[in-house]
Design a protein around this motif. Structure first.
Motif, PDB file in Angstrom:
ATOM      1  N   MET A 129       0.818  -0.872   0.071  1.00  0.00           N
ATOM      2  CA  MET A 129       0.130  -0.383  -0.273  1.00  0.00           C
ATOM      3  C   MET A 129       0.633   1.343  -0.827  1.00  0.00           C
ATOM      4  O   MET A 129       1.744   1.433   0.700  1.00  0.00           O
ATOM      5  CB  MET A 129      -1.006  -0.128   1.559  1.00  0.00           C
ATOM      6  N   SER A 130       0.616   2.371  -0.760  1.00  0.00           N
ATOM      7  CA  SER A 130       1.534   3.533  -1.354  1.00  0.00           C
ATOM      8  C   SER A 130       0.761   4.558  -0.003  1.00  0.00           C
ATOM      9  O   SER A 130      -0.750   4.704   0.657  1.00  0.00           O
ATOM     10  CB  SER A 130       1.050   3.811  -2.065  1.00  0.00           C
ATOM     11  N   GLU A 131       1.770   5.031   0.369  1.00  0.00           N
ATOM     12  CA  GLU A 131       1.491   6.220   0.685  1.00  0.00           C
ATOM     13  C   GLU A 131       0.644   7.492   1.126  1.00  0.00           C
ATOM     14  O   GLU A 131       1.866   8.168  -1.206  1.00  0.00           O
ATOM     15  CB  GLU A 131       2.536   6.739   2.185  1.00  0.00           C
ATOM     16  N   VAL A 132      -0.051   7.769   1.201  1.00  0.00           N
ATOM     17  CA  VAL A 132      -0.602   9.467   0.373  1.00  0.00           C
ATOM     18  C   VAL A 132      -0.395  10.945   0.913  1.00  0.00           C
ATOM     19  O   VAL A 132      -0.257  10.329   1.648  1.00  0.00           O
ATOM     20  CB  VAL A 132      -2.185   9.903   0.568  1.00  0.00           C
ATOM     21  N   THR A 133       0.369  11.244  -0.180  1.00  0.00           N
ATOM     22  CA  THR A 133       0.844  12.778   0.070  1.00  0.00           C
ATOM     23  C   THR A 133      -0.662  13.408   0.979  1.00  0.00           C
ATOM     24  O   THR A 133      -0.305  14.199  -0.344  1.00  0.00           O
ATOM     25  CB  THR A 133       2.202  12.951  -0.456  1.00  0.00           C
ATOM     26  N   PRO A 134      -0.362  14.291   1.635  1.00  0.00           N
ATOM     27  CA  PRO A 134      -1.138  15.042   2.149  1.00  0.00           C
ATOM     28  C   PRO A 134      -1.819  16.736   1.962  1.00  0.00           C
ATOM     29  O   PRO A 134      -0.457  16.860   1.397  1.00  0.00           O
ATOM     30  CB  PRO A 134      -1.839  15.099   3.565  1.00  0.00           C
ATOM     31  N   ASP A 135      -2.265  17.248   1.616  1.00  0.00           N
ATOM     32  CA  ASP A 135      -2.169  18.383   0.788  1.00  0.00           C
ATOM     33  C   ASP A 135      -1.866  19.300   2.079  1.00  0.00           C
ATOM     34  O   ASP A 135      -2.470  19.287   2.927  1.00  0.00           O
ATOM     35  CB  ASP A 135      -3.347  19.276   0.192  1.00  0.00           C
ATOM     36  N   VAL A 136      -0.986  19.659   2.309  1.00  0.00           N
ATOM     37  CA  VAL A 136      -0.316  20.816   3.769  1.00  0.00           C
ATOM     38  C   VAL A 136      -0.728  21.525   4.002  1.00  0.00           C
ATOM     39  O   VAL A 136      -1.756  21.614   5.052  1.00  0.00           O
ATOM     40  CB  VAL A 136       0.833  21.512   2.896  1.00  0.00           C
ATOM     41  N   ARG A 137      -1.917  22.537   3.568  1.00  0.00           N
ATOM     42  CA  ARG A 137      -3.235  23.098   3.659  1.00  0.00           C
ATOM     43  C   ARG A 137      -4.064  22.518   4.109  1.00  0.00           C
ATOM     44  O   ARG A 137      -5.186  22.606   5.723  1.00  0.00           O
ATOM     45  CB  ARG A 137      -3.773  24.279   2.714  1.00  0.00           C
TER      46      ARG A 137
ATOM     47  N   LEU B   2      -4.077  19.788   5.539  1.00  0.00           N
ATOM     48  CA  LEU B   2      -3.493  19.164   6.771  1.00  0.00           C
ATOM     49  C   LEU B   2      -3.286  19.803   8.139  1.00  0.00           C
ATOM     50  O   LEU B   2      -4.075  19.429   8.872  1.00  0.00           O
ATOM     51  CB  LEU B   2      -2.464  18.562   7.145  1.00  0.00           C
ATOM     52  N   ARG B   3      -3.667  20.791   7.295  1.00  0.00           N
ATOM     53  CA  ARG B   3      -2.786  21.721   8.775  1.00  0.00           C
ATOM     54  C   ARG B   3      -4.759  22.190   9.317  1.00  0.00           C
ATOM     55  O   ARG B   3      -4.835  22.419  10.649  1.00  0.00           O
ATOM     56  CB  ARG B   3      -2.716  23.223   8.273  1.00  0.00           C
ATOM     57  N   ASN B   4      -5.790  22.634   8.096  1.00  0.00           N
ATOM     58  CA  ASN B   4      -7.009  22.744   8.511  1.00  0.00           C
ATOM     59  C   ASN B   4      -7.733  21.281   9.549  1.00  0.00           C
ATOM     60  O   ASN B   4      -8.492  22.048  10.253  1.00  0.00           O
ATOM     61  CB  ASN B   4      -8.031  23.261   7.773  1.00  0.00           C
ATOM     62  N   CYS B   5      -7.190  19.770   9.300  1.00  0.00           N
ATOM     63  CA  CYS B   5      -7.467  19.451   9.969  1.00  0.00           C
ATOM     64  C   CYS B   5      -7.019  18.969  11.745  1.00  0.00           C
ATOM     65  O   CYS B   5      -7.599  19.187  13.036  1.00  0.00           O
ATOM     66  CB  CYS B   5      -7.500  18.216   9.138  1.00  0.00           C
ATOM     67  N   PHE B   6      -6.078  20.233  11.602  1.00  0.00           N
ATOM     68  CA  PHE B   6      -5.203  19.695  12.817  1.00  0.00           C
ATOM     69  C   PHE B   6      -5.705  20.781  12.886  1.00  0.00           C
ATOM     70  O   PHE B   6      -6.247  20.801  15.095  1.00  0.00           O
ATOM     71  CB  PHE B   6      -4.093  19.881  12.707  1.00  0.00           C
TER      72      PHE B   6
ATOM     73  N   GLY C 173      -9.230  26.649  14.658  1.00  0.00           N
ATOM     74  CA  GLY C 173      -9.512  27.017  13.805  1.00  0.00           C
ATOM     75  C   GLY C 173      -9.070  27.915  12.893  1.00  0.00           C
ATOM     76  O   GLY C 173      -9.215  28.253  12.329  1.00  0.00           O
ATOM     77  N   GLY C 174      -7.613  27.851  13.228  1.00  0.00           N
ATOM     78  CA  GLY C 174      -6.898  29.456  12.823  1.00  0.00           C
ATOM     79  C   GLY C 174      -7.431  30.231  13.254  1.00  0.00           C
ATOM     80  O   GLY C 174      -6.632  31.865  13.423  1.00  0.00           O
ATOM     81  N   LYS C 175      -7.612  30.512  14.606  1.00  0.00           N
ATOM     82  CA  LYS C 175      -8.365  31.709  15.203  1.00  0.00           C
ATOM     83  C   LYS C 175      -8.603  31.740  16.101  1.00  0.00           C
ATOM     84  O   LYS C 175      -8.153  30.851  17.129  1.00  0.00           O
ATOM     85  CB  LYS C 175      -9.914  31.936  14.904  1.00  0.00           C
ATOM     86  N   PHE C 176      -8.030  33.021  17.321  1.00  0.00           N
ATOM     87  CA  PHE C 176      -8.365  32.946  18.920  1.00  0.00           C
ATOM     88  C   PHE C 176      -9.845  32.781  19.268  1.00  0.00           C
ATOM     89  O   PHE C 176     -10.402  32.903  18.197  1.00  0.00           O
ATOM     90  CB  PHE C 176      -7.868  34.305  19.170  1.00  0.00           C
ATOM     91  N   SER C 177      -9.914  31.913  20.249  1.00  0.00           N
ATOM     92  CA  SER C 177     -11.139  31.736  20.528  1.00  0.00           C
ATOM     93  C   SER C 177     -11.204  31.416  22.469  1.00  0.00           C
ATOM     94  O   SER C 177      -9.192  31.881  23.005  1.00  0.00           O
ATOM     95  CB  SER C 177     -11.407  30.272  20.053  1.00  0.00           C
TER      96      SER C 177
END
Length: 154
Positions: free
Chosen positions: A1-9, A11-15, A145-149
């Motif tokens: 099974m090959s590894e998928v390289t995620p879209d960095v942006r 992945l950052r949104n997911c994190f 989500g990339g914002k202060f809260s």
């Protein structure tokens, strides 16, 4: 099974779906006091007392932290300007005061000596041994989500 390289942006949104607090890591160096905003901070162990901060390799203050004691300043909800100052967007008049290597009026302080440093890809993982700490009750500054809260108890 090959590894998928995620879209960095993406992945950052997911994190970014994991809500965190906001800290400023500070240290003293022969060139003066330095600090940078960090939301990737976690406790590691109670015995011995260890904490971890994940630091982007591009952070200008990175060399000052290597093999150096540091303080984790957990910010209050009212300290957004301080977070931005240490994230590279300083105001003409600094929105904080120093108290040794601490940021005055932070919600908590955790003073550490170096314990270990690990390769974390595009980050460096610093583990510090807790030497002293103080904390108060209050509302912490959150990040989601990339914002202060805000973070409030249920």
């Amino acid at each position: 099974m090959s590894e998928v390289t995620p879209d960095v942006r993406e992945l950052r949104n997911c994190f970014g779906r994991f809500a965190t607090g906001v800290t400023v890591v500070t240290c003293e160096h022969e060139k003066g006091k330095h600090g940078f905003t960090v939301n990737s901070f976690t406790s590691v162990s109670l015995q011995p007392p260890l904490v971890l901060v994940s630091v982007d390799r591009r952070t200008r203050a990175l060399p000052y932290l290597q093999n150096n004691s540091f303080t984790i300043n957990i910010l209050r909800a009212s300290q957004q300007d301080t977070a931005m100052h240490f994230a590279g967007r300083p105001l003409d008049v600094p929105p904080f005061e120093w108290d040794d290597t601490r940021i005055k009026d932070s919600l908590a302080y955790i003073e550490c000596e170096p314990w270990a440093e690990y390769d974390g890809g595009d980050h460096v993982l610093f583990v510090g041994k807790v030497k002293r700490f103080e904390y108060e009750d209050g509302a912490p500054l959150g990040y989601y989500g990339g914002k202060f809260s805000t973070i409030e108890p249920l």
